[in-house]
Design an enzyme around this catalytic site. Sequence first.
Site, PDB file in Angstrom:
ATOM      1  CB  SER A   1       5.095  -1.745  12.025  1.00 34.62           C
ATOM      2  OG  SER A   1       4.707  -0.402  12.272  1.00 34.62           O
TER       3      SER A   1
ATOM      4  CG  ASN B   1      -1.697   1.219   1.448  1.00 36.95           C
ATOM      5  OD1 ASN B   1      -1.818   2.046   0.534  1.00 36.95           O
ATOM      6  ND2 ASN B   1      -2.260   1.377   2.638  1.00 36.95           N
TER       7      ASN B   1
HETATM    8  P1  PGA Z   1       2.754   0.274   7.694  1.00 37.16           P
HETATM    9  O1  PGA Z   1       1.306   0.528   7.029  1.00 37.16           O
HETATM   10  O2  PGA Z   1       3.275  -1.014   7.134  1.00 37.16           O
HETATM   11  O3  PGA Z   1       3.570   1.462   7.279  1.00 37.16           O
HETATM   12  O4  PGA Z   1       2.539   0.193   9.156  1.00 37.16           O
HETATM   13  C1  PGA Z   1       0.406  -0.525   6.852  1.00 37.16           C
HETATM   14  C2  PGA Z   1      -0.882  -0.018   6.258  1.00 37.16           C
HETATM   15  O5  PGA Z   1      -1.328   1.086   6.618  1.00 37.16           O
HETATM   16  O6  PGA Z   1      -1.489  -0.692   5.421  1.00 37.16           O
END
Ligand code: PGA
Length: 261
Positions: free
Chosen positions: A218, A10
């Site tokens: 994360s 994403n």
């Molecule tokens: P992140 O985002 O991996 O940066 O925590 C995940 C998401 O919002 O789909």
Amino acid sequence: MTRKPIIAGNWKLNKLVSESVELTEDIKVKLMDCKKENLPVVVLCPVFTAIQAVANVLEHGKGIYLGAQNCYWEDNGAFTGEISVPMLADLCVSYIVIGHSERRQYFSETDEMINKKAKAVLSHGLIPIICCGETLEQREAGITDEFVAGQIRAALKGLTVEEVTKSVIAYEPIWAIGTGKTCDSPEANRVIKMIRATVAEVSSQDAADKIRILYGGSVKPSTIEEQMGMSDIDGALVGGASLEAESFAQIVKGTMLARTK
Ligand code: PGA
């Protein structure tokens, strides 16, 4: 029950067209040596303005699919600023993320809107990646399961068993998104099992056994193998670590490794 894993990147509100093309090309190169049959389903979700250019770089059928980060539920009409599912399908988009916590939080999306979007996506033969997840306050108040189950019940309302089976869910605890703090794998697995039980309750046991449920929040190359070693985690929705080809490719390869152990 074998569920083919999905690793979706994403990209959020990041990358110009040229940067999106470069990232896609780099990811393709880094995954070139992987056997297609061992690859998880890889989905790239660029910003709307880069979708066409990324589509031109991807060779469909080679295991890398195109995703969008949002859509509107009407096909066309007087809805200034919106983008519809047929318009995304026209650009070879196969997956659409809906109900991301950032959309719920900053753009006031409700469970009802997310349900309409899920129906629109499925009615055009595309696959929704339906996001759910609790805030830190909700977790601390001990209402995670109740809250997340409520989001799932609302999102899946009125969908047929076939539609539910085809859908993808992403469990993303809000406190873990973009914070560097991942949810412990056994705890993420526990919540995901609870989501699966909710799917069985509102749809069917068969749909619950087959639906792919991802973890997000994360995810990094250093966490993916443990996460993919869990019984009910079927992949990841990756934000920050999907913006660099190296870390994203490592996450894809870590998924393959975990599944061949
Ligand atoms: P992140 O985002 O991996 O940066 O925590 C995940 C998401 O919002 O789909």
